[in-house]
Design a protein around this motif. Sequence first.
Motif, PDB file in Angstrom:
ATOM      1  N   MET A 128       0.827  -1.207   0.000  1.00 37.50           N
ATOM      2  CA  MET A 128       0.000   0.000   0.000  1.00 37.50           C
ATOM      3  C   MET A 128       0.862   1.257   0.000  1.00 37.50           C
ATOM      4  SD  MET A 128      -3.249  -0.729  -0.097  1.00 37.50           S
ATOM      5  CE  MET A 128      -2.764  -2.003  -1.266  1.00 37.50           C
ATOM      6  N   LEU A 129       1.971   1.211   0.722  1.00 35.40           N
ATOM      7  CA  LEU A 129       2.859   2.374   0.779  1.00 35.40           C
ATOM      8  C   LEU A 129       3.443   2.669  -0.597  1.00 35.40           C
ATOM      9  CD1 LEU A 129       3.857   4.288   3.018  1.00 35.40           C
ATOM     10  CD2 LEU A 129       5.903   2.874   3.187  1.00 35.40           C
ATOM     11  N   ILE A 130       3.886   1.622  -1.287  1.00 35.56           N
ATOM     12  CA  ILE A 130       4.398   1.805  -2.646  1.00 35.56           C
ATOM     13  C   ILE A 130       3.302   2.382  -3.538  1.00 35.56           C
ATOM     14  CG2 ILE A 130       5.130   0.569  -4.722  1.00 35.56           C
ATOM     15  CD1 ILE A 130       7.390   0.870  -2.823  1.00 35.56           C
ATOM     16  N   GLY A 131       2.086   1.834  -3.426  1.00 33.30           N
ATOM     17  CA  GLY A 131       0.975   2.328  -4.230  1.00 33.30           C
ATOM     18  C   GLY A 131       0.688   3.794  -3.984  1.00 33.30           C
ATOM     19  N   ALA A 132       0.798   4.225  -2.732  1.00 35.51           N
ATOM     20  CA  ALA A 132       0.552   5.629  -2.407  1.00 35.51           C
ATOM     21  C   ALA A 132       1.613   6.543  -3.024  1.00 35.51           C
ATOM     22  CB  ALA A 132       0.514   5.812  -0.890  1.00 35.51           C
ATOM     23  N   PHE A 133       2.892   6.138  -2.920  1.00 33.76           N
ATOM     24  CA  PHE A 133       3.967   6.989  -3.432  1.00 33.76           C
ATOM     25  C   PHE A 133       4.038   6.980  -4.954  1.00 33.76           C
ATOM     26  CE2 PHE A 133       5.652   6.532   0.957  1.00 33.76           C
ATOM     27  CZ  PHE A 133       5.741   7.887   1.243  1.00 33.76           C
ATOM     28  N   VAL A 134       3.461   5.975  -5.580  1.00 34.15           N
ATOM     29  CA  VAL A 134       3.361   5.984  -7.033  1.00 34.15           C
ATOM     30  C   VAL A 134       2.328   7.026  -7.485  1.00 34.15           C
ATOM     31  CG1 VAL A 134       2.526   4.633  -9.010  1.00 34.15           C
ATOM     32  CG2 VAL A 134       4.169   3.632  -7.422  1.00 34.15           C
ATOM     33  N   ARG A 135       1.308   7.256  -6.672  1.00 31.74           N
ATOM     34  CA  ARG A 135       0.202   8.139  -7.033  1.00 31.74           C
ATOM     35  C   ARG A 135       0.424   9.593  -6.655  1.00 31.74           C
ATOM     36  NH1 ARG A 135      -1.948   3.184  -5.750  1.00 31.74           N
ATOM     37  NH2 ARG A 135      -3.618   2.407  -7.120  1.00 31.74           N
ATOM     38  N   ALA A 136       1.346   9.870  -5.724  1.00 27.48           N
ATOM     39  CA  ALA A 136       1.540  11.248  -5.267  1.00 27.48           C
ATOM     40  C   ALA A 136       2.971  11.434  -4.780  1.00 27.48           C
ATOM     41  CB  ALA A 136       0.543  11.578  -4.156  1.00 27.48           C
ATOM     42  N   PRO A 137       3.481  12.670  -4.797  1.00 22.69           N
ATOM     43  CA  PRO A 137       4.860  12.926  -4.353  1.00 22.69           C
ATOM     44  C   PRO A 137       5.020  12.631  -2.862  1.00 22.69           C
ATOM     45  CG  PRO A 137       3.948  14.807  -5.554  1.00 22.69           C
ATOM     46  CD  PRO A 137       2.816  13.882  -5.315  1.00 22.69           C
ATOM     47  N   ALA A 138       6.213  12.202  -2.488  1.00 18.63           N
ATOM     48  CA  ALA A 138       6.497  11.888  -1.089  1.00 18.63           C
ATOM     49  C   ALA A 138       6.306  13.106  -0.198  1.00 18.63           C
ATOM     50  CB  ALA A 138       7.921  11.348  -0.959  1.00 18.63           C
ATOM     51  N   SER A 139       6.683  14.293  -0.697  1.00 17.32           N
ATOM     52  CA  SER A 139       6.558  15.510   0.106  1.00 17.32           C
ATOM     53  C   SER A 139       5.113  15.826   0.439  1.00 17.32           C
ATOM     54  CB  SER A 139       7.192  16.693  -0.635  1.00 17.32           C
ATOM     55  OG  SER A 139       6.532  16.911  -1.878  1.00 17.32           O
ATOM     56  N   LEU A 140       4.198  15.415  -0.414  1.00 16.71           N
ATOM     57  CA  LEU A 140       2.777  15.658  -0.179  1.00 16.71           C
ATOM     58  C   LEU A 140       2.214  14.684   0.863  1.00 16.71           C
ATOM     59  CD1 LEU A 140       0.288  17.310  -1.127  1.00 16.71           C
ATOM     60  CD2 LEU A 140      -0.119  15.522  -2.821  1.00 16.71           C
ATOM     61  N   LEU A 141       2.752  13.475   0.881  1.00 17.10           N
ATOM     62  CA  LEU A 141       2.195  12.421   1.729  1.00 17.10           C
ATOM     63  C   LEU A 141       2.861  12.326   3.100  1.00 17.10           C
ATOM     64  CD1 LEU A 141       1.868   9.540  -0.896  1.00 17.10           C
ATOM     65  CD2 LEU A 141       0.056  11.023  -0.027  1.00 17.10           C
ATOM     66  N   ALA A 142       4.090  12.818   3.216  1.00 19.56           N
ATOM     67  CA  ALA A 142       4.867  12.611   4.437  1.00 19.56           C
ATOM     68  C   ALA A 142       4.144  13.026   5.722  1.00 19.56           C
ATOM     69  CB  ALA A 142       6.208  13.332   4.326  1.00 19.56           C
ATOM     70  N   PRO A 143       3.468  14.195   5.773  1.00 16.36           N
ATOM     71  CA  PRO A 143       2.814  14.562   7.041  1.00 16.36           C
ATOM     72  C   PRO A 143       1.765  13.556   7.497  1.00 16.36           C
ATOM     73  CG  PRO A 143       2.952  16.458   5.570  1.00 16.36           C
ATOM     74  CD  PRO A 143       3.346  15.261   4.770  1.00 16.36           C
ATOM     75  N   PHE A 144       1.111  12.879   6.555  1.00 14.60           N
ATOM     76  CA  PHE A 144       0.040  11.951   6.922  1.00 14.60           C
ATOM     77  C   PHE A 144       0.580  10.646   7.495  1.00 14.60           C
ATOM     78  CE2 PHE A 144      -1.692  14.717   3.629  1.00 14.60           C
ATOM     79  CZ  PHE A 144      -2.875  15.127   4.216  1.00 14.60           C
ATOM     80  N   MET A 145       1.868  10.386   7.312  1.00 15.26           N
ATOM     81  CA  MET A 145       2.438   9.145   7.836  1.00 15.26           C
ATOM     82  C   MET A 145       2.471   9.149   9.363  1.00 15.26           C
ATOM     83  SD  MET A 145       5.492   8.408   5.078  1.00 15.26           S
ATOM     84  CE  MET A 145       5.789   6.768   5.747  1.00 15.26           C
ATOM     85  N   TYR A 146       2.476  10.340   9.962  1.00  8.45           N
ATOM     86  CA  TYR A 146       2.529  10.425  11.418  1.00  8.45           C
ATOM     87  C   TYR A 146       1.210  10.011  12.069  1.00  8.45           C
ATOM     88  CZ  TYR A 146       7.002  12.810  11.011  1.00  8.45           C
ATOM     89  OH  TYR A 146       8.311  13.108  10.748  1.00  8.45           O
ATOM     90  N   ILE A 147       0.156   9.858  11.277  1.00  5.33           N
ATOM     91  CA  ILE A 147      -1.115   9.385  11.827  1.00  5.33           C
ATOM     92  C   ILE A 147      -0.947   7.991  12.422  1.00  5.33           C
ATOM     93  CG2 ILE A 147      -3.500   8.763  11.207  1.00  5.33           C
ATOM     94  CD1 ILE A 147      -3.455  10.993   9.153  1.00  5.33           C
ATOM     95  N   GLN A 148       0.055   7.268  11.957  1.00  2.00           N
ATOM     96  CA  GLN A 148       0.317   5.927  12.487  1.00  2.00           C
ATOM     97  C   GLN A 148       0.513   5.962  14.000  1.00  2.00           C
ATOM     98  OE1 GLN A 148       3.538   3.797  10.561  1.00  2.00           O
ATOM     99  NE2 GLN A 148       3.812   2.438  12.317  1.00  2.00           N
ATOM    100  N   MET A 149       1.042   7.079  14.524  1.00  2.00           N
ATOM    101  CA  MET A 149       1.268   7.154  15.961  1.00  2.00           C
ATOM    102  C   MET A 149      -0.045   7.167  16.730  1.00  2.00           C
ATOM    103  SD  MET A 149       4.634   9.087  17.196  1.00  2.00           S
ATOM    104  CE  MET A 149       4.545  10.647  16.359  1.00  2.00           C
ATOM    105  N   LEU A 150      -1.097   7.712  16.141  1.00  5.13           N
ATOM    106  CA  LEU A 150      -2.401   7.678  16.798  1.00  5.13           C
ATOM    107  C   LEU A 150      -2.887   6.241  16.950  1.00  5.13           C
ATOM    108  CD1 LEU A 150      -4.181  10.671  14.993  1.00  5.13           C
ATOM    109  CD2 LEU A 150      -3.075  10.656  17.238  1.00  5.13           C
ATOM    110  N   TRP A 151      -2.707   5.445  15.887  1.00  7.38           N
ATOM    111  CA  TRP A 151      -3.086   4.038  15.952  1.00  7.38           C
ATOM    112  C   TRP A 151      -2.245   3.296  16.983  1.00  7.38           C
ATOM    113  CZ3 TRP A 151      -7.546   2.824  14.089  1.00  7.38           C
ATOM    114  CH2 TRP A 151      -8.054   3.482  12.961  1.00  7.38           C
TER     115      TRP A 151
END
Length: 292
Positions: A226-249
Amino acid sequence: MDTDHPLRHALPPLLFAGVCFATLDATAKYLVVEHTLFVVVWARYAGQMLVVTPIAWHQRGHGFWRTKHLRMQLARSLCLVIATMCFFGSLRFLPLAEATAITFLAPMFAIVLSKAVLGEVPTMSRWISAIAGFIGILLLARPGSAVFQPAAALLVLAAISNAMYQLLTRKLPNDTPHTTLFYSGLVGTVALSAMVPFTPFPVSFSYTDVFFLVLLGTLAGLGHGMLIGAFVRAPASLLAPFMYIQMLWATLYGYLVFGHLPDKVSALGMAIIVASGVGLVVHERRLRGSAG
């Protein structure tokens, strides 16, 4: 580029990957209490290979394994194995949420190591972000906290290894994401499987043990896919802030499964780590936007 369009398609797989990784970590914490670290890490990589190999084959054809940077692929994948072993090893002793937060310091260590590995000179904003992240870890690992014990050193080593993994990944511009995904699981699977005959395994596994060990590898494969699929669809700089949501889980799992919640000071340290990472990404996106 209209950033809303790629984000709309990339965000669902990215968020799903975060859920997979948080569930993976909670499962690993549960397993390492009863099983050896070797068994848990081996199951994680063997399961990942079973999931990602058919995906890579389907996407790239029978030549999915070919790489122009074999040594680099092997080196970065070895860094990932070391990070996994250190992180899983620490989970036997440390709370899940705080442990996850410390591993998110990997981008900060990448800033410090970027000149030696990539020849890049960190900017002032990157140094400020790294220092802020270090302040966050000091709050988490302060005397009297749940993290103030020798096992915290494993988390720092995990974050450094993960930083090296990220930096070496950036040196693979000519390999496809699916090829890189394949090698991410290959090294751990081959190296650990070669050690199986020389490592004591439990005489028997319960059905519950088998379920969670299989779940471990499945979550690793799905999460990375899923991570590869996400970075194929959008730039890493756009997605990076949302990766921290993992800490909530991770915090939610820590409370529901293990009965632990970070105290106020630890929560502040976690917030500083998140803010330093997100702030840096937003700042650099604005700089690139103004430069363009």
